[in-house]
Scaffold this active site. Structure first.
Site, PDB file in Angstrom:
ATOM      1  N   HIS A   1       0.843  -1.199   0.000  1.00  0.00           N
ATOM      2  CA  HIS A   1       0.000   0.000   0.000  1.00  0.00           C
ATOM      3  C   HIS A   1       0.880   1.251   0.000  1.00  0.00           C
ATOM      4  O   HIS A   1       2.048   1.214   0.423  1.00  0.00           O
ATOM      5  CB  HIS A   1      -0.907   0.008   1.236  1.00  0.00           C
ATOM      6  CG  HIS A   1      -2.106  -0.884   1.099  1.00  0.00           C
ATOM      7  ND1 HIS A   1      -3.200  -0.801   1.926  1.00  0.00           N
ATOM      8  CD2 HIS A   1      -2.384  -1.884   0.214  1.00  0.00           C
ATOM      9  CE1 HIS A   1      -4.096  -1.718   1.575  1.00  0.00           C
ATOM     10  NE2 HIS A   1      -3.622  -2.382   0.546  1.00  0.00           N
TER      11      HIS A   1
ATOM     12  N   GLU B   1       0.934   3.850   1.905  1.00  0.00           N
ATOM     13  CA  GLU B   1       1.464   4.265   3.216  1.00  0.00           C
ATOM     14  C   GLU B   1       2.666   3.414   3.630  1.00  0.00           C
ATOM     15  O   GLU B   1       3.621   3.915   4.214  1.00  0.00           O
ATOM     16  CB  GLU B   1       0.385   4.135   4.307  1.00  0.00           C
ATOM     17  CG  GLU B   1      -0.861   4.972   4.091  1.00  0.00           C
ATOM     18  CD  GLU B   1      -1.961   4.195   3.394  1.00  0.00           C
ATOM     19  OE1 GLU B   1      -1.680   3.507   2.382  1.00  0.00           O
ATOM     20  OE2 GLU B   1      -3.107   4.272   3.846  1.00  0.00           O
TER      21      GLU B   1
ATOM     22  N   CYS C   1      -6.286   1.779   5.827  1.00  0.00           N
ATOM     23  CA  CYS C   1      -6.891   0.520   6.246  1.00  0.00           C
ATOM     24  C   CYS C   1      -6.290   0.114   7.602  1.00  0.00           C
ATOM     25  O   CYS C   1      -5.401   0.789   8.124  1.00  0.00           O
ATOM     26  CB  CYS C   1      -6.639  -0.561   5.187  1.00  0.00           C
ATOM     27  SG  CYS C   1      -4.918  -1.137   5.138  1.00  0.00           S
TER      28      CYS C   1
ATOM     29  N   CYS D   1      -2.444  -0.407   7.447  1.00  0.00           N
ATOM     30  CA  CYS D   1      -1.661   0.831   7.358  1.00  0.00           C
ATOM     31  C   CYS D   1      -1.779   1.652   8.639  1.00  0.00           C
ATOM     32  O   CYS D   1      -0.801   2.271   9.072  1.00  0.00           O
ATOM     33  CB  CYS D   1      -2.091   1.625   6.136  1.00  0.00           C
ATOM     34  SG  CYS D   1      -1.607   0.778   4.607  1.00  0.00           S
TER      35      CYS D   1
END
Lengths: 145, 145
Positions: free
Chosen positions: B53, B55, B83, B86
């Site tokens: 992801h 992040e 999410c 993260c």
């Protein structure tokens, strides 16, 4: 020796590799259809990266082994209850079974993100819990000396 | 242009880079003491890795930039609400401020792991929310054609 004990003892070996590198000793093995497809141990200190938990390393490795990012047939063995971050990753990977050793009352996902895993994921805990916990205690004991 | 809008527009540029690679468009910028120390965009499809992801990429990059894994002085800008995975990583990195654009009612941490961030982390949301959301809608619209 049962299947779960066999793979958890390999996860414990991974955890010991972490301890040898002065890392908090947590180890992880991912198994699919009788094959180990990923393994990892905590490397946050070595890599200076908070995301380098055992489970994250093992999930990345397993996806490379399979050539696909979803691990729907896989069982993830880890010596310590996953944190929120790792439970989220286990959820995204759609891992179908999670087996962990020691519980983590302070940081574990069951307390902070109980719905993080895939809804169909089956969870077992307590496999070699004492050994998994002892390894962590020995590590922190040594740190305090 | 205010500071937050400036950095969120750079996070939106990162998200557009993701879209160009056929990735769900989410982008992230990490800023510390007026300097960009990490950036990233979603690469889960390209890398076949659910942990890739925006992040996570940006946190790993920022730690490399600083030479240390704790980002206590940093603000993380991301186009979509983090999410669970993260948010857990943002918590471990001890990031002191989180700014996100669009909310994620289906997968966002505020619903599934509201305590994942560091207790002192200050959160702002809704910065360029419409643009962040529109980018995602356009992506999924295009996918359905």
């Amino acid at each position: 020796m049962q299947e779960d004990e066999k793979y958890m003892s390999l996860a414990l070996e991974e955890a010991r590799l972490a301890a040898q590198q002065d890392e908090i000793p947590v180890g992880c093995i991912i198994v699919s259809q009788g094959q180990i497809i990923g393994r990892g141990h905590n490397l946050t200190q070595t890599l200076q990266d908070v995301t380098a938990h055992a489970e994250i390393q093992a999930i990345t490795a397993a996806a490379q082994t399979l050539g696909g990012k979803y691990l729907t047939q896989a069982t993830l063995y880890v010596t310590l209850e996953p944190c929120v971050m790792c439970a989220g990753a286990i959820g995204w990977a759609q891992i179908s079974r999670l087996v962990y050793g020691a519980s983590d009352d302070k940081r574990g996902y069951t307390r902070f993100a109980p719905q993080a895993l895939h809804p169909k994921c089956v969870v077992s805990s307590g496999i070699f819990a004492d050994e998994c916990q002892q390894l962590l205690q020995d590590f922190f004991q040594h740190k305090r000396l």
